[in-house]
Every structure is written in structure tokens, then in C-alpha cells.
Design a protein around this motif. Structure first.
Motif, mmCIF file in Angstrom:
data_model
loop_
_atom_site.group_PDB
_atom_site.id
_atom_site.type_symbol
_atom_site.label_atom_id
_atom_site.label_comp_id
_atom_site.label_asym_id
_atom_site.label_seq_id
_atom_site.Cartn_x
_atom_site.Cartn_y
_atom_site.Cartn_z
ATOM 1 N N GLY A 30 0.788 -1.220 0.000
ATOM 2 C CA GLY A 30 0.000 0.000 0.000
ATOM 3 C C GLY A 30 0.821 1.272 0.000
ATOM 4 O O GLY A 30 0.271 2.364 -0.143
ATOM 5 N N HIS A 59 -10.254 2.373 -9.598
ATOM 6 C CA HIS A 59 -10.756 2.511 -8.235
ATOM 7 C C HIS A 59 -11.269 3.935 -8.070
ATOM 8 O O HIS A 59 -10.883 4.832 -8.814
ATOM 9 C CB HIS A 59 -9.638 2.275 -7.215
ATOM 10 C CG HIS A 59 -9.174 0.859 -7.127
ATOM 11 N ND1 HIS A 59 -8.716 0.141 -8.205
ATOM 12 C CD2 HIS A 59 -9.086 0.036 -6.066
ATOM 13 C CE1 HIS A 59 -8.374 -1.063 -7.805
ATOM 14 N NE2 HIS A 59 -8.588 -1.160 -6.516
ATOM 15 N N ARG A 80 -4.311 4.311 4.524
ATOM 16 C CA ARG A 80 -4.660 2.964 4.980
ATOM 17 C C ARG A 80 -5.208 2.954 6.394
ATOM 18 O O ARG A 80 -5.895 2.018 6.783
ATOM 19 C CB ARG A 80 -3.439 2.041 4.909
ATOM 20 C CG ARG A 80 -2.930 1.812 3.503
ATOM 21 C CD ARG A 80 -1.624 1.084 3.502
ATOM 22 N NE ARG A 80 -0.620 1.934 4.159
ATOM 23 C CZ ARG A 80 0.657 1.628 4.265
ATOM 24 N NH1 ARG A 80 1.105 0.494 3.805
ATOM 25 N NH2 ARG A 80 1.495 2.461 4.851
ATOM 26 N N GLN A 92 -13.714 5.285 1.559
ATOM 27 C CA GLN A 92 -12.906 4.084 1.416
ATOM 28 C C GLN A 92 -13.639 2.889 2.027
ATOM 29 O O GLN A 92 -14.564 3.052 2.804
ATOM 30 C CB GLN A 92 -11.569 4.252 2.131
ATOM 31 C CG GLN A 92 -10.679 5.298 1.516
ATOM 32 C CD GLN A 92 -9.413 5.459 2.320
ATOM 33 O OE1 GLN A 92 -9.392 6.179 3.294
ATOM 34 N NE2 GLN A 92 -8.377 4.757 1.908
ATOM 35 N N GLN A 98 -7.231 -2.418 7.684
ATOM 36 C CA GLN A 98 -6.781 -1.276 6.887
ATOM 37 C C GLN A 98 -7.871 -0.796 5.948
ATOM 38 O O GLN A 98 -8.766 -1.545 5.580
ATOM 39 C CB GLN A 98 -5.534 -1.637 6.093
ATOM 40 C CG GLN A 98 -4.351 -1.916 6.970
ATOM 41 C CD GLN A 98 -3.074 -2.034 6.181
ATOM 42 O OE1 GLN A 98 -3.076 -2.210 4.973
ATOM 43 N NE2 GLN A 98 -1.961 -1.929 6.868
ATOM 44 N N ARG A 99 -7.746 0.456 5.551
ATOM 45 C CA ARG A 99 -8.673 1.021 4.582
ATOM 46 C C ARG A 99 -8.051 0.950 3.191
ATOM 47 O O ARG A 99 -6.832 0.989 3.038
ATOM 48 C CB ARG A 99 -9.027 2.455 4.947
ATOM 49 C CG ARG A 99 -9.815 2.510 6.247
ATOM 50 C CD ARG A 99 -10.354 3.856 6.559
ATOM 51 N NE ARG A 99 -9.323 4.879 6.429
ATOM 52 C CZ ARG A 99 -9.560 6.169 6.465
ATOM 53 N NH1 ARG A 99 -10.783 6.613 6.646
ATOM 54 N NH2 ARG A 99 -8.604 7.036 6.355
ATOM 55 N N ALA A 100 -8.914 0.862 2.192
ATOM 56 C CA ALA A 100 -8.472 0.745 0.801
ATOM 57 C C ALA A 100 -9.422 1.551 -0.079
ATOM 58 O O ALA A 100 -10.511 1.952 0.342
ATOM 59 C CB ALA A 100 -8.478 -0.729 0.376
ATOM 60 N N SER A 103 -12.840 -0.470 -5.361
ATOM 61 C CA SER A 103 -12.460 -0.942 -6.695
ATOM 62 C C SER A 103 -13.699 -1.253 -7.528
ATOM 63 O O SER A 103 -14.797 -1.378 -7.011
ATOM 64 C CB SER A 103 -11.580 -2.185 -6.575
ATOM 65 O OG SER A 103 -12.291 -3.218 -5.925
#
Length: 181
Positions: A30, A59, A80, A92, A98-100, A103
Motif C-alpha cells: 500500500g 478505483h 490505509r 474508502q 486497513q482502509r483501501a 475498486s
């Protein structure tokens, strides 16, 4: 390195105004680094506050909730963690702890849509030939929403289901928009 991203600095006074952009590389963990692998991305702008944005090819982009003060020493912005507040609502998704980024934006319009006109599902079907949903193709393609190097419409680890999951997973007419001004 798994892909590239665009990092933007935006005006502290008007967050829709892009002041500077840099292309950078995304590592599997990341981290975002310069093309030579070093971590400090330089923008060549004077010290001051700027919103920081990260965008990816398929994304939804994300932006800091408040301007980040940049000066002569490196500043880390880690999207993240929950410690980095983001602009908008549900900008997110959380994966584990964790954050992402969200997508599935196979039709790069900063909106995830499973049904209706301009949806993100149809480009996946078109990419594999449009008639046989069990086909798949390999390569670096925007329709590869799960970034595994394959574009699949059906079967295990297909790219279509990820879109449905990211819009809520229950109602296929839901949509999700990037939380950017």
C-alpha cells in the motif's frame, strides 16, 4: 510494485482545483513511491496547506478531509489507517484492519454501477468478447477490477462480483460515487 497511481495536491481554499499532480508507483503493502522506489514524492510547490488526493485507474479516488500542511520536510499521509480522515462519506472500504480504495470502476467515471446505462459490469463482458460469459483474457486492463491479471465475467475471482459487493451487495441498482469535489 503492483500498479501506478496519480497523487494530486489541491487548493486548500477550493478543493476542486488541482495545483499539482505526480504519477507514482503503488507497492503491494500500500505504500506509494516515486518511479525510482524512493518514498518522498516531490511536487515543487511552496509550503502551505493542500488537500491530498490519490487516484487509481479503476478505483474510486480519495482525498484528505482537511488540507495537509506541507513544508520543507517530508510529510506522510497514510490513507490505509483510520487516523487519516477523508473527505465525504464512506470514501474508502475497510479490508481487515486497513482502509483501501473502492475498486470496480471499469468505466472510469468515478462511479461504481452494476446496472443501467454506463455501468461497470458491461465493459467486463465486452472485454472478454461480449457473447460467451465464461471467456477470460489476460493483461493489464481497466476491466481487471481485482488486479489479478485476468478479466473474468463469471466463475471464481471474477471481476463483476467485486462491483456488486462494493455498491452494497444486495441491491444491484445501488451506486457508489467517488467522494471528491
Amino acid at each position: 510494485i503492483v500498479d501506478w497511481v496519480r497523487v494530486e495536491l489541491r487548493s486548500a481554499m477550493e478543493p476542486s482545483v488541482v495545483i499539482a499532480t505526480r504519477q507514482a508507483l503503488l507497492q503491494r503493502d500500500g505504500d506509494i513511491v516515486k518511479a525510482n522506489g524512493t518514498p518522498a514524492i516531490e511536487f515543487g510547490v511552496g509550503p502551505g496547506g493542500h488537500f491530498v488526493v490519490v487516484r487509481h485507474r479503476n478505483h474510486l479516488g480519495v482525498m484528505t478531509a482537511a488540507p495537509i500542511v506541507l513544508g520543507t520536510t517530508a510529510v506522510t499521509v497514510d490513507f490505509r489507517t483510520t487516523g487519516t480522515a477523508t473527505y465525504g462519506v464512506e470514501a474508502q472500504r475497510t479490508v481487515g484492519v486497513q482502509r483501501a480504495l473502492w475498486s470496480g470502476n471499469a468505466l472510469p467515471d468515478q462511479r461504481l454501477s452494476y446496472t443501467g446505462t454506463a455501468n461497470d459490469r458491461d465493459p467486463i463482458l465486452s472485454a472478454i468478447g461480449g457473447t460467451l460469459p465464461t471467456n477470460s483474457i489476460t493483461g493489464y486492463r481497466i476491466e481487471d477490477t481485482n488486479l489479478d491479471g485476468l478479466v473474468r465475467y463469471t466463475g471464481a475471482a471474477n471481476d463483476r462480483d467485486l462491483i456488486l459487493s462494493n455498491i452494497g451487495g444486495v441491491l444491484p441498482t445501488n451506486t457508489r460515487s467517488a467522494q471528491l469535489p
